[in-house]
Each structure stands twice: as structure tokens, then as C-alpha cells.
Design a protein around this motif. Structure first.
Motif, PDB file in Angstrom:
ATOM      1  N   PRO A 145       0.846  -1.203   0.000  1.00  0.00           N
ATOM      2  CA  PRO A 145       0.000   0.000   0.000  1.00  0.00           C
ATOM      3  C   PRO A 145       0.878   1.249   0.000  1.00  0.00           C
ATOM      4  O   PRO A 145       1.979   1.241   0.549  1.00  0.00           O
ATOM      5  CB  PRO A 145      -0.785  -0.118   1.318  1.00  0.00           C
ATOM      6  N   VAL A 146       0.390   2.304  -0.637  1.00  0.00           N
ATOM      7  CA  VAL A 146       1.152   3.555  -0.700  1.00  0.00           C
ATOM      8  C   VAL A 146       0.270   4.694  -0.187  1.00  0.00           C
ATOM      9  O   VAL A 146      -0.346   5.403  -0.975  1.00  0.00           O
ATOM     10  CB  VAL A 146       1.669   3.842  -2.127  1.00  0.00           C
ATOM     11  N   PRO A 147       0.198   4.873   1.146  1.00  0.00           N
ATOM     12  CA  PRO A 147      -0.620   5.959   1.704  1.00  0.00           C
ATOM     13  C   PRO A 147      -0.184   7.314   1.145  1.00  0.00           C
ATOM     14  O   PRO A 147       1.003   7.582   0.995  1.00  0.00           O
ATOM     15  CB  PRO A 147      -0.343   5.867   3.213  1.00  0.00           C
ATOM     16  N   GLY A 148      -1.163   8.144   0.829  1.00  0.00           N
ATOM     17  CA  GLY A 148      -0.855   9.455   0.280  1.00  0.00           C
ATOM     18  C   GLY A 148      -0.403   9.405  -1.165  1.00  0.00           C
ATOM     19  O   GLY A 148       0.225  10.344  -1.659  1.00  0.00           O
ATOM     20  N   ALA A 149      -0.715   8.316  -1.840  1.00  0.00           N
ATOM     21  CA  ALA A 149      -0.325   8.186  -3.240  1.00  0.00           C
ATOM     22  C   ALA A 149      -1.395   7.397  -3.983  1.00  0.00           C
ATOM     23  O   ALA A 149      -2.232   6.728  -3.380  1.00  0.00           O
ATOM     24  CB  ALA A 149       1.031   7.508  -3.376  1.00  0.00           C
ATOM     25  N   ALA A 150      -1.351   7.498  -5.284  1.00  0.00           N
ATOM     26  CA  ALA A 150      -2.234   6.713  -6.149  1.00  0.00           C
ATOM     27  C   ALA A 150      -1.367   5.799  -6.997  1.00  0.00           C
ATOM     28  O   ALA A 150      -0.498   6.266  -7.726  1.00  0.00           O
ATOM     29  CB  ALA A 150      -3.070   7.630  -7.037  1.00  0.00           C
ATOM     30  N   GLY A 151      -1.568   4.494  -6.869  1.00  0.00           N
ATOM     31  CA  GLY A 151      -0.760   3.537  -7.612  1.00  0.00           C
ATOM     32  C   GLY A 151      -1.343   3.252  -8.986  1.00  0.00           C
ATOM     33  O   GLY A 151      -2.528   3.497  -9.247  1.00  0.00           O
ATOM     34  N   PHE A 152      -0.503   2.737  -9.870  1.00  0.00           N
ATOM     35  CA  PHE A 152      -0.993   2.355 -11.192  1.00  0.00           C
ATOM     36  C   PHE A 152      -0.185   1.191 -11.736  1.00  0.00           C
ATOM     37  O   PHE A 152       0.966   0.982 -11.366  1.00  0.00           O
ATOM     38  CB  PHE A 152      -0.947   3.540 -12.170  1.00  0.00           C
ATOM     39  N   GLN A 153      -0.833   0.420 -12.601  1.00  0.00           N
ATOM     40  CA  GLN A 153      -0.207  -0.668 -13.336  1.00  0.00           C
ATOM     41  C   GLN A 153      -0.683  -0.579 -14.782  1.00  0.00           C
ATOM     42  O   GLN A 153      -1.882  -0.445 -15.029  1.00  0.00           O
ATOM     43  CB  GLN A 153      -0.597  -2.044 -12.765  1.00  0.00           C
ATOM     44  N   VAL A 154       0.246  -0.641 -15.710  1.00  0.00           N
ATOM     45  CA  VAL A 154      -0.084  -0.648 -17.135  1.00  0.00           C
ATOM     46  C   VAL A 154       0.544  -1.883 -17.750  1.00  0.00           C
ATOM     47  O   VAL A 154       1.739  -2.146 -17.547  1.00  0.00           O
ATOM     48  CB  VAL A 154       0.454   0.617 -17.848  1.00  0.00           C
ATOM     49  N   ILE A 155      -0.253  -2.660 -18.474  1.00  0.00           N
ATOM     50  CA  ILE A 155       0.265  -3.874 -19.095  1.00  0.00           C
ATOM     51  C   ILE A 155       0.743  -3.510 -20.498  1.00  0.00           C
ATOM     52  O   ILE A 155      -0.054  -3.212 -21.392  1.00  0.00           O
ATOM     53  CB  ILE A 155      -0.815  -4.980 -19.164  1.00  0.00           C
ATOM     54  N   LEU A 156       2.055  -3.534 -20.680  1.00  0.00           N
ATOM     55  CA  LEU A 156       2.651  -3.144 -21.960  1.00  0.00           C
ATOM     56  C   LEU A 156       2.806  -4.324 -22.916  1.00  0.00           C
ATOM     57  O   LEU A 156       2.831  -4.141 -24.140  1.00  0.00           O
ATOM     58  CB  LEU A 156       4.014  -2.502 -21.724  1.00  0.00           C
TER      59      LEU A 156
END
Length: 304
Positions: free
Chosen positions: A33-44
Motif C-alpha cells: 500500500p502507498v498511503p498518500g499516493a495513487a498507484g498504477f499498473q499498465v500492461i505493456l
């Protein structure tokens, strides 16, 4: 500035952290988890599965984007049955890029390439537009041509770095964030949309929000905002509160103080100048309003 751009400009802090990672099956990785952040995943390239403790595994394929606006922990794996590496991948780790960009090949199976990372957000300036999003936003590759183009451009720069790549990647990541949010809000079914997604589709409410964000220093009243919305005063006030979650003038004050907090942190402007920019002719009145929202005087807030 339009509403979405304005919200992101105020909430974003620092630069996004990201890494292009090549995985060879079998593999499974836990992302902290990354409190104070927005995570992302992109499948390339290739396919994988998104695995969360509170949901069924979700299959992902090339071009898919997963956005986690509240920084929820999750895992990616080549298969739902593959064991997950218990050592968390944390984008806030200073060695994040160095550690994950050149992973040893764990297997010899099918290859998957992902772009993983996080946008740093200021929790003190969290806007309800983002707070209202679900824990996970999954945008399949078929949605949004603009989003697909942003993903393709990012993938090309990361795979084949050239002159200017170091400057392009942060800009493309910011572009990706805006396309993610725009696509999600635009793709919500009309018959089920509520909250901010509904507000952004209501021309009257959007007109009032645009007026506030375009000129927060103007001495707005419910009547003048209603005129911007093309509605009479009482129906406008009810509709605004229902969709935005706050009465018009409460939202106006909150947004003014949010702008002030950013200026206090990011600039050395005197308090009188900041007060003027958000519509206060008296530094004392500004300080009182700021303390009501943040619990401390503007000067103390700046020092801390």
C-alpha cells in the motif's frame, strides 16, 4: 483552468515514480500500500492477473490500465495460483527503480512487461473528486483512444530511450493520469452515475464549478453562482449540494483554503498576497478561515 486539471495541479506533489519491469513466468509480486499516493499498473506486453485480498482475481492483457486512487496494496502474477513474493515492491522506496527495472528472470515461461508506479498526492488537499473513486479502477485496452495512445507512447519511450526521454516520461505519466480519470468519468453508465461523476455530467453544476475554479477570488454568492448555472437560487443550491456533497459556498471556502495551503507550501508569497488571490481583503479574515479548516494559523502551517 478546467476542473479536472485544477484538481490534479493542486493535489499532485513531487514527480511520479515508475519502472518498466519484465517478468518471465512463473512470477508473482506483492505491491505494498502507498498511503498518500495513487498507484498504477499498465500492461505493456503479455498478460497477467490482478490479485487482491477482497476481490476475485482479475485477468489483465496488453493495453489494460489499473489505477488505485487510494494506494491499495495488491499483487500481480502470471497466474492466480502462482505463489506471491512476500517482499513488497514499494514505489516510495528510494531504490525502487534500481531494484525493479532489472529483475532477474525468475522463469522461462511467457513474458509480461508492466509499467508500475505511483503518483504522489497531498492528503491534506484531497479533493472529493478523487476520494469518491473506487479502490480499483480497471480500464480495459478497448476504452479510450487517447488513453491507448498515451500507453503506447510511454511504452515506446521506456523500451527504446532516446534524446529527451528523461523529460518526456514524467510528462507522459502526468498525461496518463488525466486520461485515466477522464476515461473513467466518461465511461460511467448514465443510469447509475452518482456523486462527482454525476456532477461532471450536469451542465449547470459544471458551469458553477468552472466559475469557482476559474475565479476563486470573486465574491461569489449562491445567487451569482446560480446565475452561472442558469438556475434559480433554491433549485441550484439543492442540486449542487446533492451532487457535490457540500453547499455551494462551503465548497467555495474549502477550495479557497486548499489553494491557500498549496501557495503557503510551494511559494514564499506574503500572507496578504495569498489572501487577495483567494478573495479575502483582510489578512485577519483569511487567517481565521484558514485556521478553521486546518487547525493552525497560515504562518505556522507554512513553517511546518
Amino acid at each position: 483552468m478546467d476542473l479536472l486539471s485544477d484538481v490534479i495541479a493542486v493535489m499532485r506533489t513531487g514527480e511520479p515514480r515508475s519502472a518498466r519491469v519484465v517478468w518471465n513466468a512463473p512470477w508473482g509480486q506483492w505491491f505494498a500500500p502507498v498511503p498518500g499516493a495513487a498507484g498504477f499498473q499498465v500492461i505493456l506486453h503479455g498478460t497477467c492477473w490482478l490479485i487482491r485480498a477482497d476481490a476475485e482475481p482479475l485477468p489483465l492483457s496488453v493495453g489494460d490500465v489499473v489505477f488505485l486512487p487510494h494506494g491499495q496494496g495488491h499483487a500481480l502474477a502470471d497466474s492466480p495460483t502462482t505463489p506471491i513474493d512476500a517482499e513488497a515492491c514499494d514505489p516510495n522506496d528510494p531504490a525502487f527503480v534500481e531494484r525493479y527495472v532489472n529483475l532477474p528472470e525468475a522463469g522461462t515461461g511467457p513474458r509480461t512487461v508492466t509499467l508500475c508506479g505511483a503518483y504522489q498526492l497531498d492528503p491534506a488537499r484531497a479533493h472529493p473528486l478523487l476520494s469518491s473513486l473506487p479502490e480499483v479502477v480497471h480500464l480495459p485496452a478497448r476504452l479510450g483512444r487517447d488513453l491507448r495512445v498515451a500507453v503506447e507512447l510511454l511504452g515506446a519511450e521506456l523500451e527504446r530511450p532516446r534524446l529527451g526521454t528523461d523529460a518526456l516520461i514524467p510528462a507522459l505519466l502526468d498525461t496518463l493520469l488525466l486520461y485515466i480519470l477522464r476515461t473513467w468519468f466518461e465511461e460511467q453508465p448514465t443510469n447509475t452515475v452518482t456523486g462527482w461523476a454525476a456532477a461532471l455530467r450536469d451542465p449547470s453544476i459544471t458551469a458553477a464549478l468552472h466559475a469557482i475554479h476559474s475565479n476563486p477570488a470573486r465574491p461569489w454568492t449562491v445567487a451569482t453562482l446560480a446565475a452561472q448555472a442558469g438556475l434559480s437560487r433554491s433549485p441550484f443550491a439543492r442540486r449542487f449540494a446533492d451532487k457535490v456533497g457540500r453547499p455551494p459556498l462551503t465548497y467555495l471556502t474549502w477550495w479557497r483554503m486548499t489553494i491557500a495551503a498549496r501557495l503557503l507550501r510551494d511559494t514564499g508569497e506574503p500572507l496578504s498576497a495569498i489572501a487577495g488571490k483567494i478573495g479575502y481583503t483582510s489578512e485577519f479574515a483569511f487567517a481565521s478561515a484558514f485556521k478553521r479548516q486546518y487547525g493552525s494559523a497560515p504562518g505556522k502551517h507554512r513553517r511546518t
